[in-house]
Design an enzyme around this catalytic site. Structure first.
Site, mmCIF file in Angstrom:
data_model
loop_
_atom_site.group_PDB
_atom_site.id
_atom_site.type_symbol
_atom_site.label_atom_id
_atom_site.label_comp_id
_atom_site.label_asym_id
_atom_site.label_seq_id
_atom_site.Cartn_x
_atom_site.Cartn_y
_atom_site.Cartn_z
ATOM 1 N N ARG A 115 77.085 -54.068 12.767
ATOM 2 C CA ARG A 115 77.136 -54.922 13.946
ATOM 3 C C ARG A 115 78.134 -54.349 14.926
ATOM 4 O O ARG A 115 79.103 -53.710 14.533
ATOM 5 C CB ARG A 115 77.650 -56.323 13.576
ATOM 6 C CG ARG A 115 76.801 -57.085 12.639
ATOM 7 C CD ARG A 115 77.382 -58.467 12.498
ATOM 8 N NE ARG A 115 76.416 -59.463 12.903
ATOM 9 C CZ ARG A 115 76.703 -60.741 13.136
ATOM 10 N NH1 ARG A 115 77.935 -61.157 13.044
ATOM 11 N NH2 ARG A 115 75.774 -61.590 13.477
ATOM 12 N N TYR A 136 79.115 -64.229 24.983
ATOM 13 C CA TYR A 136 79.166 -64.332 23.520
ATOM 14 C C TYR A 136 80.516 -64.899 23.085
ATOM 15 O O TYR A 136 80.584 -65.811 22.254
ATOM 16 C CB TYR A 136 78.911 -62.964 22.859
ATOM 17 C CG TYR A 136 78.991 -63.068 21.349
ATOM 18 C CD1 TYR A 136 77.943 -63.632 20.621
ATOM 19 C CD2 TYR A 136 80.146 -62.679 20.654
ATOM 20 C CE1 TYR A 136 78.031 -63.795 19.247
ATOM 21 C CE2 TYR A 136 80.238 -62.836 19.282
ATOM 22 C CZ TYR A 136 79.182 -63.392 18.591
ATOM 23 O OH TYR A 136 79.273 -63.563 17.236
ATOM 24 N N ARG A 157 89.963 -54.875 17.521
ATOM 25 C CA ARG A 157 90.583 -54.492 16.249
ATOM 26 C C ARG A 157 89.552 -54.211 15.162
ATOM 27 O O ARG A 157 89.733 -53.320 14.336
ATOM 28 C CB ARG A 157 91.519 -55.623 15.803
ATOM 29 C CG ARG A 157 92.302 -55.334 14.550
ATOM 30 C CD ARG A 157 92.816 -56.624 13.929
ATOM 31 N NE ARG A 157 91.722 -57.524 13.588
ATOM 32 C CZ ARG A 157 91.871 -58.804 13.270
ATOM 33 N NH1 ARG A 157 93.070 -59.344 13.261
ATOM 34 N NH2 ARG A 157 90.834 -59.536 12.957
HETATM 35 C C1 D61 Z 1 94.479 -72.637 20.578
HETATM 36 C C2 D61 Z 1 94.611 -72.406 19.240
HETATM 37 C C3 D61 Z 1 93.603 -71.796 18.540
HETATM 38 C C4 D61 Z 1 92.452 -71.408 19.186
HETATM 39 C C5 D61 Z 1 92.319 -71.653 20.555
HETATM 40 C C6 D61 Z 1 93.350 -72.258 21.239
HETATM 41 C C7 D61 Z 1 91.161 -71.285 21.200
HETATM 42 C C8 D61 Z 1 90.171 -70.689 20.514
HETATM 43 C C9 D61 Z 1 90.280 -70.447 19.167
HETATM 44 C C10 D61 Z 1 91.411 -70.811 18.498
HETATM 45 C C11 D61 Z 1 89.160 -69.808 18.446
HETATM 46 C C12 D61 Z 1 89.481 -68.369 18.263
HETATM 47 C C13 D61 Z 1 88.505 -67.623 17.463
HETATM 48 C C14 D61 Z 1 89.110 -66.264 17.151
HETATM 49 C C15 D61 Z 1 88.825 -65.844 15.767
HETATM 50 N N1 D61 Z 1 87.436 -65.532 15.670
HETATM 51 C C16 D61 Z 1 86.676 -65.969 14.672
HETATM 52 O O1 D61 Z 1 87.114 -66.655 13.777
HETATM 53 C C17 D61 Z 1 85.230 -65.562 14.769
HETATM 54 O O2 D61 Z 1 84.367 -66.639 14.557
HETATM 55 C C18 D61 Z 1 84.180 -67.418 15.709
HETATM 56 C C19 D61 Z 1 83.326 -68.649 15.383
HETATM 57 C C20 D61 Z 1 84.032 -69.620 14.494
HETATM 58 C C21 D61 Z 1 85.291 -70.157 15.098
HETATM 59 C C22 D61 Z 1 86.048 -70.863 14.059
HETATM 60 C C23 D61 Z 1 87.406 -71.352 14.493
HETATM 61 C C24 D61 Z 1 88.460 -70.486 14.545
HETATM 62 C C25 D61 Z 1 89.730 -70.942 14.810
HETATM 63 C C26 D61 Z 1 89.949 -72.300 15.015
HETATM 64 C C27 D61 Z 1 88.863 -73.189 14.949
HETATM 65 C C28 D61 Z 1 87.591 -72.699 14.696
HETATM 66 C C29 D61 Z 1 89.082 -74.552 15.095
HETATM 67 C C30 D61 Z 1 90.337 -75.026 15.294
HETATM 68 C C31 D61 Z 1 91.403 -74.151 15.363
HETATM 69 C C32 D61 Z 1 91.222 -72.801 15.226
HETATM 70 C C33 D61 Z 1 84.960 -64.428 13.808
HETATM 71 O O3 D61 Z 1 85.165 -64.810 12.499
HETATM 72 C C34 D61 Z 1 85.581 -63.730 11.712
HETATM 73 C C35 D61 Z 1 85.463 -64.096 10.280
HETATM 74 O O4 D61 Z 1 84.564 -64.840 9.925
HETATM 75 O O5 D61 Z 1 86.261 -63.564 9.516
HETATM 76 C C36 D61 Z 1 83.552 -63.935 14.058
HETATM 77 O O6 D61 Z 1 82.657 -64.143 13.268
HETATM 78 O O7 D61 Z 1 83.421 -63.300 15.119
HETATM 79 MG MG MG Z 2 80.633 -64.899 13.638
#
Ligand code: D61
Ligand code: MG
Length: 448
Positions: free
Chosen positions: A234, A177, A224
């Site tokens: 969820r 996931y 967290r």
């Molecule tokens: C380097 C820098 C940033 C990085 C990376 C490497 C590798 C991975 C990531 C960022 C992604 C980390 C995601 C951690 C935060 N989680 C969420 O936001 C969850 O949603 C996941 C699906 C959407 C991802 C969107 C995303 C996030 C950060 C980014 C990016 C895309 C694109 C570019 C840079 C950073 C979480 O959302 C919580 C919410 O909606 O409040 C969820 O639904 O589980």
């Molecule tokens: Mg999500």
């Protein structure tokens, strides 16, 4: 800023200084939007992202727009996934076909629940599309492929009734996931960074490294967000772990189960620490300073968050956050690779020291912290720890880390100057405040 936040900062003068330095001494790379759609996108970014907006705004021009669009497209996708008011027969096809919307110019979606927090990225998706189509085709391709894979993964989980009712079963499922929602982001970012020639090209052949970057962030969020997710009906904590400590995940909310709840958090933190080594290797291979910052800041915030949630009963009451001032300090310290290694070393020790002997994971946590401590030493050996005449072993990781730290040297000088300037300004600022306070006091209480 609220009064309590200001008081919190005043209690930690070094963090107050960090906040001050960040606000007044750092030039961010605010690009002037060249179209109204771009302007809307920058606004959407600020509206929807916790912390990611700040790091994206620091990126150099070459990557700023592509990564902003990448973020907004995936945020839109996630806003469909997260919305429990959308029925599955609407949601699943929407997730699966989402990448096809990137071929259009005018697609928007107004079907989110009225309270869905980021619904605006979907109602204004046409603006995102307009900027998307202005990107280099190579960047568009990377974004579209990852969007397709993530949408397919999210759809798979949304269709899984067992997952919807009972959450994640095994650790393998947990990792999968996290792969879909965060590991893939890491993959896309790696491809963007390498395409822009801002990182070691071999990053593209070592996708396990970027996978860990994403998993470390997502797992930290999941640990967290226990309370918030539970209240939303969820759960993402894997049963293979929490099942050792309780019959139901919600049992941890009850005070009498606090001990087992904290043991469970320990095991989840231990699991997340499994991603650290790869993340540190990854970071040594990102050359451009702004891309490095962008990658490093979320990682140091994650390790600080893990140290904060570890042994913290508040996890079962609310989402535990690190202090604003701590964040400022971390952002300043994470500018160099050496700074990042020191931050990890610090928080690993915090975790290690917090762990009580009575914790069933005590031994494994000690081992993991020790192993990582040793790896940090391998990357950046302290000459005093080596027998005389013995050279550090020239592993590939060591050489990458050394090269990165050499590249940081010019930056180190700039940072030193900035810190000195901020220090004197801060002292002056403090003296002025004291003088004003004194004069106010005198004029109020010593009038004849
Ligand atoms: C380097 C820098 C940033 C990085 C990376 C490497 C590798 C991975 C990531 C960022 C992604 C980390 C995601 C951690 C935060 N989680 C969420 O936001 C969850 O949603 C996941 C699906 C959407 C991802 C969107 C995303 C996030 C950060 C980014 C990016 C895309 C694109 C570019 C840079 C950073 C979480 O959302 C919580 C919410 O909606 O409040 C969820 O639904 O589980
Ligand atoms: Mg999500």
């Amino acid at each position: 800023m609220s009064l309590s936040k200001i008081l919190e900062l005043l209690e930690h003068p070094l963090e107050l200084k960090a906040a001050f330095q960040l606000k007044y001494f750092r030039r961010s790379n605010v690009a002037t939007p060249s179209s109204s759609s771009e302007k809307v996108c920058y606004e959407l970014l600020k509206l929807t992202s916790r912390s990611f907006a700040a790091v994206i705004m620091e990126l150099v021009d070459e990557l700023q727009k592509p990564i902003m669009v990448f973020y907004l497209v995936l945020r839109a996708l996630d806003t469909i996934e997260d919305d429990m008011t959308i029925s599955n027969d609407v949601k699943v096809p929407l997730l699966k076909d989402f990448h096809n919307n990137l071929k259009k110019t005018d697609w928007t979606f107004n079907g989110n629940g009225p309270n869905e927090k980021d619904r605006v990225v979907l109602t204004k998706f046409d603006q995102i599309l307009s900027v998307y189509h202005s990107l280099k085709p190579e960047y568009q391709d990377i974004i579209k492929k990852i969007t397709r894979e993530m949408g397919a993964g999210m759809a798979k989980y949304a269709e899984d009734q067992d997952f919807n009712l009972n959450g994640v079963k095994t650790i393998k499922e947990y990792d999968l996931y996290c792969h879909y929602v965060a590991g893939l982001v890491g993959e896309g970012l790696t491809k963007l960074i390498v395409a822009a020639k801002f990182g070691n090209p071999s990053l593209k052949d070592r996708l396990v490294l970027s996978e860990s970057m994403g998993l470390f962030l997502q797992k930290t969020n999941i640990i967290r967000d226990y309370k918030e997710d539970l209240d939303d009906g969820r759960t993402f904590w894997p049963q293979e772990i929490w099942g050792k400590y309780a019959k139901n995940l919600s049992d941890f909310e009850k005070l009498e189960n606090l001990d087992s709840g904290l043991f469970c958090v320990s095991e989840l933190v231990l699991n997340a620490l499994g991603e650290v080594k790869n993340s540190l290797i990854y970071l040594s291979m990102v050359y451009d300073h702004s891309a490095f910052n962008f990658c490093a800041i979320p990682q140091v915030m994650a390790i600080a968050t893990l140290a904060e949630v570890f042994e913290n009963p508040l996890v079962f009451k609310k989402n535990v956050k690190i202090r604003k001032g701590t964040t400022c300090q971390l952002i300043l310290d994470a500018r160099t690779y050496k700074g990042v290694l020191d931050i990890f070393s610090h928080y690993l020790r915090v975790i290690h020291h917090k762990c009580p002997v009575s914790d069933p994971n005590y031994l494994e946590i000690s081992l993991k912290c020790g192993e990582l401590e040793q790896f940090l030493e391998e990357l950046n050996p302290d000459p005093e720890h080596l027998p005389q005449g013995v050279k550090p072993s020239q592993t590939e990781d060591y050489l990458n880390a050394q090269k990165k730290m050499e590249g940081d040297q010019s930056l180190e000088e700039v940072i030193e100057k900035e810190t000195a300037a901020a220090n004197s300004a801060f002292v002056l600022f403090g003296i002025s405040l004291a003088a004003i306070a004194f004069l106010t006091y005198v004029s109020l209480f010593h009038t004849h």
